[in-house]
Design a protein around this motif. Structure first.
Motif, short mmCIF file in Angstrom:
data_model
loop_
_atom_site.label_atom_id
_atom_site.label_comp_id
_atom_site.label_asym_id
_atom_site.label_seq_id
_atom_site.Cartn_x
_atom_site.Cartn_y
_atom_site.Cartn_z
N PHE A 3 0.84 -1.18 0.00
CA PHE A 3 0.00 0.00 0.00
C PHE A 3 0.88 1.24 0.00
CE2 PHE A 3 -2.22 3.29 2.42
CZ PHE A 3 -3.33 3.45 1.62
N ASN A 4 0.60 2.14 -0.92
CA ASN A 4 1.30 3.42 -1.00
C ASN A 4 0.28 4.54 -0.86
OD1 ASN A 4 3.52 1.89 -1.66
ND2 ASN A 4 3.52 2.42 -3.80
N ALA A 5 0.69 5.64 -0.28
CA ALA A 5 -0.16 6.82 -0.19
C ALA A 5 0.74 8.04 -0.31
CB ALA A 5 -0.92 6.85 1.14
N GLY A 6 0.21 9.09 -0.89
CA GLY A 6 1.04 10.28 -1.04
C GLY A 6 0.26 11.47 -1.54
N ILE A 7 1.02 12.48 -1.88
CA ILE A 7 0.44 13.71 -2.41
C ILE A 7 1.29 14.16 -3.59
CG2 ILE A 7 1.74 15.13 -0.78
CD1 ILE A 7 -0.77 17.00 -0.76
N THR A 8 0.63 14.54 -4.66
CA THR A 8 1.31 15.09 -5.83
C THR A 8 0.60 16.37 -6.24
OG1 THR A 8 -0.03 13.82 -7.41
CG2 THR A 8 2.06 12.83 -6.68
N THR A 9 1.30 17.18 -6.99
CA THR A 9 0.71 18.40 -7.53
C THR A 9 1.10 18.51 -8.99
OG1 THR A 9 0.51 20.79 -7.27
CG2 THR A 9 2.66 19.82 -6.74
N SER A 10 0.17 18.99 -9.78
CA SER A 10 0.39 19.17 -11.21
C SER A 10 -0.04 20.58 -11.57
CB SER A 10 -0.43 18.14 -11.99
OG SER A 10 -0.31 18.34 -13.37
N HIS A 11 0.81 21.27 -12.30
CA HIS A 11 0.52 22.64 -12.70
C HIS A 11 0.61 22.72 -14.22
CE1 HIS A 11 0.81 23.94 -8.54
NE2 HIS A 11 1.75 23.02 -8.47
N GLY A 12 -0.45 23.20 -14.84
CA GLY A 12 -0.46 23.25 -16.29
C GLY A 12 -1.51 24.19 -16.81
N LYS A 13 -1.99 23.88 -18.00
CA LYS A 13 -2.91 24.77 -18.69
C LYS A 13 -3.94 23.97 -19.45
CE LYS A 13 -3.04 28.43 -22.08
NZ LYS A 13 -2.34 29.35 -22.91
N MET A 14 -5.17 24.48 -19.48
CA MET A 14 -6.21 23.95 -20.35
C MET A 14 -6.02 24.63 -21.71
SD MET A 14 -8.18 21.73 -18.75
CE MET A 14 -9.61 21.61 -19.79
N PHE A 15 -5.60 23.87 -22.71
CA PHE A 15 -5.33 24.44 -24.03
C PHE A 15 -6.60 24.60 -24.85
CE2 PHE A 15 -1.20 22.97 -22.70
CZ PHE A 15 -0.41 24.05 -23.05
N THR A 16 -7.56 23.73 -24.62
CA THR A 16 -8.90 23.84 -25.21
C THR A 16 -9.88 23.47 -24.10
OG1 THR A 16 -9.07 21.53 -25.92
CG2 THR A 16 -7.98 23.07 -27.45
N ARG A 17 -11.16 23.42 -24.42
CA ARG A 17 -12.15 22.99 -23.43
C ARG A 17 -11.93 21.55 -23.00
NH1 ARG A 17 -17.95 24.00 -25.67
NH2 ARG A 17 -18.28 22.64 -23.89
N ASN A 18 -11.20 20.79 -23.82
CA ASN A 18 -11.06 19.37 -23.57
C ASN A 18 -9.64 18.91 -23.21
OD1 ASN A 18 -13.09 19.85 -25.98
ND2 ASN A 18 -13.84 18.17 -24.73
N LEU A 19 -8.63 19.72 -23.47
CA LEU A 19 -7.25 19.25 -23.38
C LEU A 19 -6.45 19.99 -22.31
CD1 LEU A 19 -5.18 17.31 -24.63
CD2 LEU A 19 -4.58 19.13 -26.21
N TYR A 20 -5.91 19.24 -21.35
CA TYR A 20 -5.06 19.77 -20.28
C TYR A 20 -3.67 19.14 -20.40
CZ TYR A 20 -2.83 20.06 -15.72
OH TYR A 20 -1.92 20.27 -14.72
N ALA A 21 -2.62 19.94 -20.19
CA ALA A 21 -1.25 19.44 -20.13
C ALA A 21 -0.51 20.19 -19.03
CB ALA A 21 -0.54 19.62 -21.46
#
Length: 139
Positions: A3-21
């Motif tokens: 069992f693993n548990a943790g916290i991550t964070t992702s910072h990016g941009k919505m390039f269209t209504r459907n696409l995040y990177a």
């Protein structure tokens, strides 16, 4: 296994209504091996349109990068996911995701079998497949 548990964070941009990177990092506690893992990754998600204005947005995603163990070894990390996004307010949303994960461990081995930072070239010390569940908050 384990069992693993943790916290991550992702910072990016919505390039269209459907696409995040975006790019992300975090810390995951590996309770079975009593080690920590620091994932560093690129992430992408594709959100499908909400049917019938129900405000539930299904999505697929991919994270790919490296997993750095706090004690000996660095490896590749790839996670694919399916999930859904539920907006809770104009600036806050909940994502629930599940999917398979692939990881490998790279380390250098000393002649006496101990892991060391210098010396012999890196070698792959196994590949691991697992499944994960993840809860994300967007703001």
């Amino acid at each position: 296994g384990g069992f693993n548990a943790g916290i991550t964070t992702s910072h990016g941009k919505m390039f269209t209504r459907n696409l995040y990177a975006g790019l992300g990092a975090g810390y995951i506690a590996d309770f079975r091996n009593e080690k920590g893992i620091i994932p560093i990754f690129a992430e992408g998600r594709y959100f499908f349109a909400s049917q019938y204005q129900r405000r539930i947005y299904p999505h697929i995603g991919l994270r790919a990068g490296a997993a750095i163990a706090t004690e000996g070894g660095t490896g590749a990390l790839v996670q694919a996911c399916v999930g859904f996004r539920v907006p809770l307010s104009e600036k806050f949303a909940l994502n629930i995701e599940v999917g398979p994960q692939f990881s490998s461990k790279y380390e250098r081995e000393h002649a006496d079998g101990a892991v060391t930072d210098t010396g012999k070239p890196f070698r792959v010390d196994g590949t691991h497949f697992a499944f994960f569940g993840r809860v994300n908050f967007e703001f």
